[in-house]
Design an enzyme around this catalytic site. Structure first.
Site, PDB file in Angstrom:
ATOM      1  N   HIS A 157       0.826  -1.206   0.000  1.00 30.02           N
ATOM      2  CA  HIS A 157       0.000   0.000   0.000  1.00 30.02           C
ATOM      3  C   HIS A 157       0.865   1.263   0.000  1.00 30.02           C
ATOM      4  O   HIS A 157       1.889   1.330   0.675  1.00 30.02           O
ATOM      5  CB  HIS A 157      -0.953   0.002   1.199  1.00 30.02           C
ATOM      6  CG  HIS A 157      -2.133  -0.902   1.014  1.00 30.02           C
ATOM      7  ND1 HIS A 157      -2.891  -1.367   2.059  1.00 30.02           N
ATOM      8  CD2 HIS A 157      -2.684  -1.423  -0.118  1.00 30.02           C
ATOM      9  CE1 HIS A 157      -3.868  -2.146   1.593  1.00 30.02           C
ATOM     10  NE2 HIS A 157      -3.754  -2.194   0.272  1.00 30.02           N
ATOM     11  N   ASP A 206       0.676   4.109   1.421  1.00 27.57           N
ATOM     12  CA  ASP A 206       1.017   4.799   2.672  1.00 27.57           C
ATOM     13  C   ASP A 206       2.120   4.069   3.443  1.00 27.57           C
ATOM     14  O   ASP A 206       2.479   4.492   4.546  1.00 27.57           O
ATOM     15  CB  ASP A 206      -0.233   4.996   3.548  1.00 27.57           C
ATOM     16  CG  ASP A 206      -0.866   3.702   3.990  1.00 27.57           C
ATOM     17  OD1 ASP A 206      -1.171   2.845   3.132  1.00 27.57           O
ATOM     18  OD2 ASP A 206      -1.061   3.526   5.205  1.00 27.57           O
TER      19      ASP A 206
HETATM   20 FE    FE Z   1      -1.631   1.433   6.012  1.00 29.08          FE
HETATM   21 ZN    ZN Z   2      -2.321  -1.107   4.294  1.00 28.41          ZN
END
Ligand code: FE
Ligand code: ZN
Length: 254
Positions: free
Chosen positions: A59, A61
């Site tokens: 992901h 982030d």
């Molecule tokens: Fe996350």
């Molecule tokens: Zn995640």
């Protein structure tokens, strides 16, 4: 007692970055790189020289800072063999070990939130980096796997010693505590923890790391076998995986 030094710092909206440093050998690793500026600042603040980045999952982030942090520090990037993670120098998988910061780091695959999720366990320092698999009184949303897969992943973490410090990818603790009260509201450990967490957040302080022992007492996602929770849900004869799935579903709908 371990000699390792841990530096946790907030990034983005509610992510945490962590640096781990071995003052004897000098190596330093970052768990993910949520935000390049924040990781580079943490390195300046500590004076540590980054040598490695351990990636939990694909992901944005968690990986969006990797390219710049790697370019500026020359750190070696280790993570799951995921096509969406660029800049990997070494891939690892379930059961692999990494010799780093003077310790053996064990790689634990915990698919569910994503299929590529890896957690990193340091038995000697008694710490685990749980990414977005386990949160304080919560667990990751099941985006890519199935709830049954996530339950199996959480069981791997539940088997770690209770004193294990758990570093998580996000500060979701207060919202998780309030949700936990809706399924386990008579649990005295949970009631006490909610009050502690409210005080910490009101003071602007982090609620993490947590410990496996505290999670086993207060995290409803790990307490599918608990008789009171089962009664509250009307699921006395269901399997643990079914109870977990119901709790995850209620949180998703909440
Ligand atoms: Fe996350
Ligand atoms: Zn995640």
């Amino acid at each position: 007692m371990s000699d390792l030094q841990f530096h946790q710092f907030p990034c983005l909206n509610d992510n945490y970055g962590v640096l781990v440093h071995d003052p004897v050998g000098g190596e330093t690793f970052s768990v993910d790189a949520p935000e390049a500026d924040a990781v580079l600042k943490a390195l300046r603040d500590t004076g540590w020289k980054l040598t490695h980045i351990l990636v939990t999952h694909h992901h944005d982030d968690h990986i969006q800072g990797i390219a710049r942090v790697k370019a500026e520090t020359g750190a070696m990037v280790i993570g799951p063999a995921s096509p969406s993670i660029a800049d990997l120098d070494r891939t690892v998988a379930e059961g692999d070990t990494i010799d780093l910061v003077g310790e053996e780091i064990q790689v634990i695959a915990t698919p569910g939130h994503t299929l590529d999720m890896l957690n990193y366990y340091l038995p000697k320092s008694s710490a685990v980096f749980a990414g977005d698999t386990l949160f304080a009184m919560g667990c990751g949303r099941v985006f890519e796997g199935t709830p049954a897969m996530m339950w199996d992943s959480l069981k791997k973490l539940m088997a770690l010693p209770p004193e294990t410090k758990v570093y998580c990818g996000h500060e979701y603790t207060l919202a998780n505590a309030k949700f936990s009260m809706t399924v386990d509201g008579t649990n005295p450990d949970l009631i006490a923890r909610l009050a502690e967490v409210e005080a910490l957040r009101a003071a602007g302080k982090p609620t993490l790391p947590t410990t496996m022992g505290l999670e086993l007492k207060t995290n409803p996602f790990l307490r599918a076998a608990d008789a009171t929770i089962r009664t509250n849900l009307g699921m006395q004869s269901a399997s643990d995986a079914q109870v977990f799935t119901e709790i995850r579903g209620r949180k998703d709908r909440g």
